[in-house]
Design a protein around this motif. Structure first.
Motif, PDB file in Angstrom:
ATOM      1  N   GLU A 148     -15.090  26.478 -33.019  1.00 20.96           N
ATOM      2  CA  GLU A 148     -14.750  26.466 -34.511  1.00 20.96           C
ATOM      3  C   GLU A 148     -12.684  26.091 -33.900  1.00 20.96           C
ATOM      4  O   GLU A 148     -12.353  24.719 -35.122  1.00 20.96           O
ATOM      5  CB  GLU A 148     -13.799  28.128 -34.914  1.00 20.96           C
ATOM      6  CG  GLU A 148     -14.716  28.640 -35.886  1.00 20.96           C
ATOM      7  CD  GLU A 148     -16.000  29.118 -35.533  1.00 20.96           C
ATOM      8  OE1 GLU A 148     -16.849  28.764 -35.974  1.00 20.96           O
ATOM      9  OE2 GLU A 148     -15.753  29.387 -34.575  1.00 20.96           O
ATOM     10  N   ALA A 149     -12.823  26.450 -32.400  1.00 16.42           N
ATOM     11  CA  ALA A 149     -11.512  25.493 -32.310  1.00 16.42           C
ATOM     12  C   ALA A 149     -11.011  24.189 -32.466  1.00 16.42           C
ATOM     13  O   ALA A 149     -10.204  23.171 -32.085  1.00 16.42           O
ATOM     14  CB  ALA A 149     -10.896  26.271 -30.459  1.00 16.42           C
ATOM     15  N   LEU A 150     -12.321  23.557 -32.402  1.00 13.92           N
ATOM     16  CA  LEU A 150     -12.658  22.144 -32.289  1.00 13.92           C
ATOM     17  C   LEU A 150     -11.500  21.653 -33.514  1.00 13.92           C
ATOM     18  O   LEU A 150     -11.127  19.964 -33.696  1.00 13.92           O
ATOM     19  CB  LEU A 150     -14.122  21.532 -32.557  1.00 13.92           C
ATOM     20  CG  LEU A 150     -14.604  21.540 -31.282  1.00 13.92           C
ATOM     21  CD1 LEU A 150     -16.344  21.604 -31.786  1.00 13.92           C
ATOM     22  CD2 LEU A 150     -14.536  20.713 -30.192  1.00 13.92           C
ATOM     23  N   SER A 151     -11.814  21.928 -34.799  1.00 10.60           N
ATOM     24  CA  SER A 151     -11.225  22.031 -35.698  1.00 10.60           C
ATOM     25  C   SER A 151      -9.361  21.799 -35.656  1.00 10.60           C
ATOM     26  O   SER A 151      -8.388  21.105 -36.655  1.00 10.60           O
ATOM     27  CB  SER A 151     -11.699  22.142 -37.204  1.00 10.60           C
ATOM     28  OG  SER A 151     -11.500  23.632 -36.905  1.00 10.60           O
ATOM     29  N   ARG A 152      -9.304  22.613 -34.618  1.00  6.85           N
ATOM     30  CA  ARG A 152      -7.645  23.003 -35.172  1.00  6.85           C
ATOM     31  C   ARG A 152      -6.992  22.459 -33.332  1.00  6.85           C
ATOM     32  O   ARG A 152      -5.793  22.126 -34.085  1.00  6.85           O
ATOM     33  CB  ARG A 152      -7.796  24.763 -34.812  1.00  6.85           C
ATOM     34  CG  ARG A 152      -6.574  25.024 -34.365  1.00  6.85           C
ATOM     35  CD  ARG A 152      -6.257  26.305 -34.435  1.00  6.85           C
ATOM     36  NE  ARG A 152      -6.621  27.313 -32.664  1.00  6.85           N
ATOM     37  CZ  ARG A 152      -5.925  26.938 -31.946  1.00  6.85           C
ATOM     38  NH1 ARG A 152      -4.511  26.233 -32.055  1.00  6.85           N
ATOM     39  NH2 ARG A 152      -6.301  27.204 -30.662  1.00  6.85           N
ATOM     40  N   THR A 153      -7.424  22.438 -32.215  1.00  5.85           N
ATOM     41  CA  THR A 153      -7.140  21.583 -31.103  1.00  5.85           C
ATOM     42  C   THR A 153      -7.419  21.113 -30.717  1.00  5.85           C
ATOM     43  O   THR A 153      -8.720  20.545 -31.057  1.00  5.85           O
ATOM     44  CB  THR A 153      -6.492  23.180 -30.369  1.00  5.85           C
ATOM     45  OG1 THR A 153      -5.529  22.775 -29.224  1.00  5.85           O
ATOM     46  CG2 THR A 153      -7.414  23.555 -30.047  1.00  5.85           C
ATOM     47  N   SER A 154      -6.894  20.358 -29.586  1.00  7.34           N
ATOM     48  CA  SER A 154      -8.059  19.322 -28.326  1.00  7.34           C
ATOM     49  C   SER A 154      -8.820  20.318 -27.583  1.00  7.34           C
ATOM     50  O   SER A 154      -8.081  21.519 -27.241  1.00  7.34           O
ATOM     51  CB  SER A 154      -7.049  18.112 -27.892  1.00  7.34           C
ATOM     52  OG  SER A 154      -6.249  17.467 -28.583  1.00  7.34           O
ATOM     53  N   VAL A 155      -9.427  19.620 -27.121  1.00  6.31           N
ATOM     54  CA  VAL A 155     -10.222  20.328 -25.673  1.00  6.31           C
ATOM     55  C   VAL A 155     -10.751  18.940 -25.460  1.00  6.31           C
ATOM     56  O   VAL A 155     -11.788  18.041 -25.428  1.00  6.31           O
ATOM     57  CB  VAL A 155     -11.657  21.060 -26.552  1.00  6.31           C
ATOM     58  CG1 VAL A 155     -12.747  21.640 -25.414  1.00  6.31           C
ATOM     59  CG2 VAL A 155     -11.342  22.305 -27.090  1.00  6.31           C
ATOM     60  N   ASP A 156     -10.237  19.253 -23.653  1.00  6.20           N
ATOM     61  CA  ASP A 156     -10.080  18.361 -22.394  1.00  6.20           C
ATOM     62  C   ASP A 156     -10.084  18.923 -21.239  1.00  6.20           C
ATOM     63  O   ASP A 156     -10.539  18.889 -21.176  1.00  6.20           O
ATOM     64  CB  ASP A 156      -9.113  18.320 -22.441  1.00  6.20           C
ATOM     65  CG  ASP A 156      -8.644  16.723 -21.847  1.00  6.20           C
ATOM     66  OD1 ASP A 156      -9.265  16.241 -21.177  1.00  6.20           O
ATOM     67  OD2 ASP A 156      -7.510  16.590 -20.926  1.00  6.20           O
ATOM     68  N   TRP A 157     -12.496  18.816 -21.860  1.00  5.48           N
ATOM     69  CA  TRP A 157     -13.218  18.580 -19.548  1.00  5.48           C
ATOM     70  C   TRP A 157     -12.445  18.200 -19.068  1.00  5.48           C
ATOM     71  O   TRP A 157     -13.048  17.978 -18.154  1.00  5.48           O
ATOM     72  CB  TRP A 157     -14.262  18.797 -20.215  1.00  5.48           C
ATOM     73  CG  TRP A 157     -14.535  20.021 -21.528  1.00  5.48           C
ATOM     74  CD1 TRP A 157     -15.406  19.153 -22.208  1.00  5.48           C
ATOM     75  CD2 TRP A 157     -14.711  20.764 -21.089  1.00  5.48           C
ATOM     76  NE1 TRP A 157     -15.802  20.404 -23.083  1.00  5.48           N
ATOM     77  CE2 TRP A 157     -15.821  21.658 -22.372  1.00  5.48           C
ATOM     78  CE3 TRP A 157     -14.520  22.509 -20.102  1.00  5.48           C
ATOM     79  CZ2 TRP A 157     -15.642  22.990 -22.565  1.00  5.48           C
ATOM     80  CZ3 TRP A 157     -14.647  23.002 -20.766  1.00  5.48           C
ATOM     81  CH2 TRP A 157     -15.981  24.136 -21.275  1.00  5.48           C
ATOM     82  N   ASP A 158     -11.275  16.326 -19.216  1.00  2.00           N
ATOM     83  CA  ASP A 158     -11.528  16.022 -18.422  1.00  2.00           C
ATOM     84  C   ASP A 158      -9.903  16.037 -18.021  1.00  2.00           C
ATOM     85  O   ASP A 158     -10.191  15.130 -16.782  1.00  2.00           O
ATOM     86  CB  ASP A 158     -11.909  14.606 -18.922  1.00  2.00           C
ATOM     87  CG  ASP A 158     -13.258  13.938 -19.303  1.00  2.00           C
ATOM     88  OD1 ASP A 158     -14.288  14.691 -17.633  1.00  2.00           O
ATOM     89  OD2 ASP A 158     -13.699  13.840 -20.665  1.00  2.00           O
TER      90      ASP A 158
END
Length: 216
Positions: A148-158
């Motif tokens: 769900e978080a993908l549509s709201r905020t950035s998800v940065d693994w790098d």
């Protein structure tokens, strides 16, 4: 509308966003550990883990003629500690995560460094956008799931872009232990590196976790 406009990169990205929202609404988030569960079964049950719902999104993309692949990530088990505060000893030390990417022909390299491949983390925003777009980053605590978080905020693994000081939790690179590279499918990833839990552990855990609502 011209065919080129309907099938252009912007239209394909918009369609994938719509599919993501539909999956979020229709497939209830649970802690299922059967990561290779068939898509048809996930949809029939109407529930699935973040990994299973990512797989549904990949299947929808391929059905629409958008190729997909996954990036294999080995994530520190401590990332999931907030979900299981009383059961931390049962959380695996490492979790194998299949992170989807979609091939969008014509995608601009100006906003997407990996173009024509679009990581799912950039589905709702370009790589150049400020991290923590709305309401802070993702902490893996509370009812919101990673899907769900993908549509709201950035998800940065790098850790490619600095997060605002108030939203540092959108930078998850500290939890990334190993980058296994790209695979044509999550089945190929799991065949080479295995699922997070062994077969016996999945058999024992699934009856309980497979029905437990994520966030509880």
């Amino acid at each position: 509308m011209a065919t080129q406009e309907r099938e252009g990169p912007a239209a394909k990205v918009a369609a994938l966003r719509h599919a993501h929202r539909w999956i979020s609404a229709e497939v209830r988030p649970v802690y299922s550990v059967q990561e290779a569960r068939p898509i048809s079964q996930v949809l029939r049950l109407g529930r699935g883990s973040c990994s299973q719902r990512m797989a549904v999104l990949e299947a929808v993309a391929r059905a629409w003629g958008v190729p997909s692949r996954v990036r294999g990530l080995v994530v520190d088990g401590t990332f999931w500690y907030p979900r299981f505060p009383r059961l931390r000893r049962l959380v695996p030390n490492q979790v194998v995560l299949a992170w989807p990417e979609f091939r969008i022909e014509g995608l601009s390299k100006a906003g997407h460094a990996a173009a024509p491949w679009l990581p799912v983390s950039e589905l709702f925003g370009g790589a150049g956008e400020p991290r923590g777009r709305i309401g802070g980053g993702f902490t893996n605590a509370g009812p919101e799931t990673l899907f769900e978080a993908l549509s709201r905020t950035s998800v940065d693994w790098d850790g490619a872009t600095a997060c605002p000081a108030s939203d540092g939790s959108c930078d998850l690179s500290a939890y990334l232990l190993t980058d296994l590279g790209r695979f044509d499918s999550r089945d190929e990833l799991f065949a080479q590196h295995g699922q997070t839990l062994c077969g016996l552990a999945r058999l024992l855990a699934e009856p309980v976790l497979g029905r437990r609502a994520a966030g509880l």
